[in-house]
Design a protein around this motif. Sequence first.
Motif: not given
Ligand SMILES: C[S@@+](CC[C@H](N)C(=O)[O-])C[C@H]1O[C@@H](n2cnc3c(N)ncnc32)[C@H](O)[C@@H]1O
Length: 195
Positions: A4, A8, A15, A19, A26, A44-45, A47, A51, A63, A86, A88-89, A104
């Motif tokens: 994953l 990314y 991306y 978006d 969003k 978390i995540g 991206g 936004h 993160i 970082m 998120g898990e 998101s």
């Molecule tokens: C579909 S994108 C969404 C990005 C942003 N949140 C948005 O709404 O445009 C998913 C994002 O979550 C991140 N991601 C996925 N699993 C993650 C994790 N366990 N911890 C942190 N980031 C994570 C990916 O690297 C990616 O940037």
Amino acid sequence: MSALTSFYNRFAFFYPLVDIFLKPQKKKFFNEINQLPHGKLLEIGVGNGSHFHLYQRHQITGIEISSAMLNTAKKHSDGTIALFEMNGEELTFEPETFDYVVLSHVVAVAQHPEKLITQCHKVLKPGGKLLILNHFTPNNWLKYVDRAFNLFAGLFQLKSLFYIHHIKAIERFKPEKEIDLKPFAYFKILMLVKS
Ligand SMILES: C[S@@+](CC[C@H](N)C(=O)[O-])C[C@H]1O[C@@H](n2cnc3c(N)ncnc32)[C@H](O)[C@@H]1O
């Protein structure tokens, strides 16, 4: 590095194209978040952080697991958002640190959503809110589209066939609000409270 993260890291450049389709949802999501009383918020995540300008209040920490996405996010930050690489898990924040956790378009992408939601629960204060924007497979004709696309979705590191109730850890939250978004209520905003 997980599949994953490496996906990314490679996908970061493209991306902004994805978006374009996510922007209207969003806008509504962050509008809801801006109505909430001021608090400590973890996203978390994040991206590419395009936004970030939609946030109008809250003390924000973000993160991201992908360094490429995070580097772009840093360019979108005005310096008021604390950003960390970082997973998120495996959050390293103290338990009960945040009033809000934001996901998101992340929960259907996460490799271990059970762990992710458990970690969200851990870092939220009692009564804290988990705010989710995502697609959810509906009980209409779209479920067949999700089912068909699910065969290829792994290539894009996501689950198109996605049911929130399959994540057991979500039962540790009380549903507070659910907002259907167009088109076809395929996308939803969920507000859940740590009970
Ligand atoms: C579909 S994108 C969404 C990005 C942003 N949140 C948005 O709404 O445009 C998913 C994002 O979550 C991140 N991601 C996925 N699993 C993650 C994790 N366990 N911890 C942190 N980031 C994570 C990916 O690297 C990616 O940037």
